[in-house]
Each structure stands twice: as C-alpha cells, then as structure tokens.
Write a protein that holds these residues in place. Structure first.
Motif, short mmCIF file in Angstrom:
data_model
loop_
_atom_site.label_atom_id
_atom_site.label_comp_id
_atom_site.label_asym_id
_atom_site.label_seq_id
_atom_site.Cartn_x
_atom_site.Cartn_y
_atom_site.Cartn_z
N TRP A 131 0.83 -1.18 -0.06
CA TRP A 131 0.06 -0.12 -0.06
C TRP A 131 0.95 1.22 0.14
N ASP A 135 0.18 5.34 -1.40
CA ASP A 135 -0.04 6.03 0.10
C ASP A 135 -0.55 7.41 -0.24
N LEU A 138 -4.09 8.41 -1.06
CA LEU A 138 -5.47 8.08 -0.42
C LEU A 138 -6.02 9.61 0.11
N ARG A 142 -9.26 4.91 5.20
CA ARG A 142 -8.00 3.96 5.31
C ARG A 142 -7.94 2.98 4.36
N GLY A 193 -12.31 3.24 2.31
CA GLY A 193 -11.50 4.29 1.91
C GLY A 193 -11.71 4.69 0.61
#
Length: 410
Positions: A131, A135, A138, A142, A193
């Motif tokens: 992930w 990152d 995002l 989450r 998310g």
C-alpha cells in the motif's frame, strides 16, 4: 592577462558606455538571457516532473512488470488462473533488481444504484499488497486490511464515489455475470477508503477488494491467482530487467512491462524530451543573437580604444579577449538572475502548486516539477559555453580594424 581583465571590467560598468542606445542594447541582451534561462528551467523542471510523476503513478497502480498466463488474452480482466506457488514468489531471488512481487486478480462487474449503474473492474489484492506505493493518493478513510479472515472492506476512487453518490461507510453491491447461471452473482462490500490518483484510466473503473472474493466468484482454488505485479529498483532499465524476468518465470507464463501495456501514455511522455530540447535550442539561439548584437555595438563604440591598444603593440587575440571577458561577465549576470528567478518559481510550484492541469489530459491535477543539481549545472554550462562560442565569430572583426583609421574614428 591582468590588463585585459581590468579593461574588460571597466567596460562592464554602465557608466563606461558612450550612449544610452548601447546601454539599452546591453540591458536587452542580459534580459534575453534571463528570460531564456527562466523559460528553460521551467521547461526542464515541468517536463521532467511530468515524466517522473506519470511513470511513478502508472507503475504504482499496475506494477513495473506483469507476469500472467501466456494465453494471448489482452483484456484487463484476468480470465485463466495461474498457481500461486512459483519459484519467483514471494521473493524473486533469480533477478536481484526485483524489489517486490504481489499477487492480484481482476474481475469485471456492474455497480447498480437506485438511479444509475456503472461498469467496474474489481481488483483483488492480498496481504502481500504494498500500500505504500499508493499512500499519497488516499484522500479519505484508510486502506483495507486483508491480513486476517475474509472481509468485505474495499477501496473506491473518488471519481466513482462522486459519480454514484457513495461515501465512506456505504455498502456497495456489485453484480457479476456467471456463465454457468442465468442469475448474476452478487458481492456486498463496505467502503473504508477513497483514493484519487488523477490517472483517469484507473480511477474510472477500478476498485480494490480482497482477492479471495475474486477466487470465490471465479470458482478458483485458494492457491490460484490472476497475475503477479513485479516492481523493480530502476525503472529506466525495466525492459532489460523484464527480459531476465521472463527467462525465470517458466515457459507457460509471459511477462510484459507497464510501458508495453500503456504504450500510448509512454509514447506521449517521450514527446516531452523533444519539446524540452526544442525550447532550449530556441532560447539559446535568441540569447546568443542578442549577445552578438551587444558585442558588435560594444566593439563599434570602442573602435578608437581598439586602435590605440593595437598601436601600443597589443595582439589581436589579446584585444579580442578583452571583449570576450566583458561578454562573459554579461552572460554571467544573465545566468545569475535567470537561475534565481527560475529556481524560485520551481520551488514555489513544488510547495504551493501554483499551476494546475487538467487530469483528463495530463494525469495530474498540479504540474509536478523535478530538477536535480546536475541538471542545473549542465544547463548553465551549456548556455555559457554555447553563447561564448557564438561570440568568437563577431569578435573576429577586431582583427580587421586598422590602428591608424580607428584612432581617427569618432
């Protein structure tokens, strides 16, 4: 040498010019270099920044290399499974340049709401998914957690969420066509998310969920997956690394680079190099022409001084060096202010995002910038040397000036 430098330094002062016209021409030449440097720095920084950002983004969501079933299927949906147990998974020891390998699977489906429906691709991921690579994209909530038992968590793009009216915590029902039944299969997932990459080819269709859902819907075994995404330590050598990856994956698997899978994007990115080169060439020519004009004016105004120096026994080359030193000083001034203004813009863009772009066209919302010290040094040296070489030709006029006639020159 000291006398030549002293005279050149005296020529550099604005008060040493005989007319306001020559002073104006000198200033225009310096301004041309400043504008040229600012333009070149911006062109290089934004061009390299866009190339770097687009490559990183496409790679982050697709992997640098995709290892899949060698069945000739070029669709985005993985149809035929491959065994999870491979010699190169999870560690590709045979190719040290490989930094990470992750198993994935994709399945086409349809999301239906009370007022709309949308075709999507569900990308199944496992506990091995990295992930960290996405990152930065995002924007809410989450990332899903797939390390424990089968769960219903999912990640959706902001584009799809806005289009279908979803928000964090909503439940989404996805329908999948079952070739063995007239009734479509359903998958109920919870949005934990929301991401936004501005990479429209991905944002418009992809959502991410547990790979075990794809295995169940496709009626695969637990140790079967759709493909492997492979990441390497040097993207510039991805084709060379891919050749070695292919040799070490077995005869029934194929490997294809992200460049080959997204040929249109990377062909477009390559055009940036041509545009940058064209801008640099034009700016250097413009700056050089202005410096040539300024040097010719300076020589014309100092014709009498040239004649006196020649009469005193100074060689043609020594006199030429006086004016070349002066031109070096003027070029240096232009480079200094051009770098100051250009780099100030680059840092302002990096931290404040002044220039925004259309993500439909450029795959980013804010123009990214990238420029290393090596790029700056190479650019300055190139401009300085090329402009200086261009000035050697007009300075040759000094050798044709007669001391007797020039001393009488008014």
């Amino acid at each position: 040498m000291n006398l030549e430098y002293f005279i050149a330094k005296r020529l550099s002062g604005a008060t040493s010019y005989k007319s306001s016209a020559s002073t104006t021409i000198i200033k225009i030449a310096i301004i041309a270099i400043v504008i040229g440097m600012v333009t070149m720095i911006i062109a290089i920084a934004t061009g390299l920044g866009l190339q770097k950002k687009i490559k990183e983004k496409v790679s982050a969501f697709n992997g640098d290399i995709l290892v899949s079933n060698f069945d000739g299927n070029n669709s985005q949906e993985t149809v035929n499974p491959i065994p999870l147990q491979q010699d190169f998974y999870p560690d590709f020891d045979a190719v040290p340049e490989v930094t990470h390998v992750q198993a994935v699977a994709t399945r086409a489906g349809i999301i239906r709401t009370a007022t709309d429906f949308e075709g999507v691709l569900v990308k199944g991921l496992g506990a091995d998914y990295d992930w960290n690579r996405i990152d930065d994209y995002l924007v809410e909530g989450r990332f899903p957690v797939f390390t424990e038992g089968l769960n219903t968590e999912m990640l959706i793009s902001r584009y799809l969420a806005n289009r279908l009216g979803f928000k964090l915590g909503d439940k989404v029902i996805i329908f999948f066509v079952d070739n063995n039944s007239d009734i479509p299969r359903q998958l109920r997932l919870d949005i934990v998310g929301i991401y936004e990459s501005a990479y429209q080819e991905f944002d418009k269709v992809y959502l991410m969920a547990d790979i075990r859902h794809i295995q169940r819907i496709n009626r695969w075994e637990k140790d079967e997956v759709g493909a492997f995404e492979v990441f390497v330590d040097d993207f510039d050598k991805v084709q060379e690394i891919n050749n070695r990856v292919y040799k070490n994956t077995g005869s029934f698997l194929r490997s294809i680079t992200v460049i080959e899978r997204n040929r249109n994007i990377f062909d477009w990115v390559k055009l940036f190099d041509f545009n940058i080169g064209l801008i640099i060439s034009i700016m250097i020519i413009v700056a050089g022409i202005n410096m040539i004009v300024a040097l010719l004016v300076l020589i014309l105004e100092r014709t009498r001084m040239i004649g006196i120096l020649k009469a005193l026994g100074t060689s043609d080359w020594s006199v030429r060096k006086i004016f070349i030193y002066n031109a070096m000083y003027l070029i240096g001034m232009g480079l200094f202010w051009g770098n100051l203004i250009g780099l100030a813009f680059v840092y302002a863009q990096r931290y404040f995002g002044i220039i925004e772009l259309d993500p439909e066209t450029y795959y980013v919302r804010v123009a990214p910038v990238y420029m290393s010290f090596g790029h700056i040094l190479l650019l300055n040296l190139s401009v300085f040397v090329l402009c200086l070489l261009m000035l050697l030709i007009p300075s040759y006029i000094i050798t044709k000036i007669s001391p007797v006639k020039s001393i009488r020159f008014e």
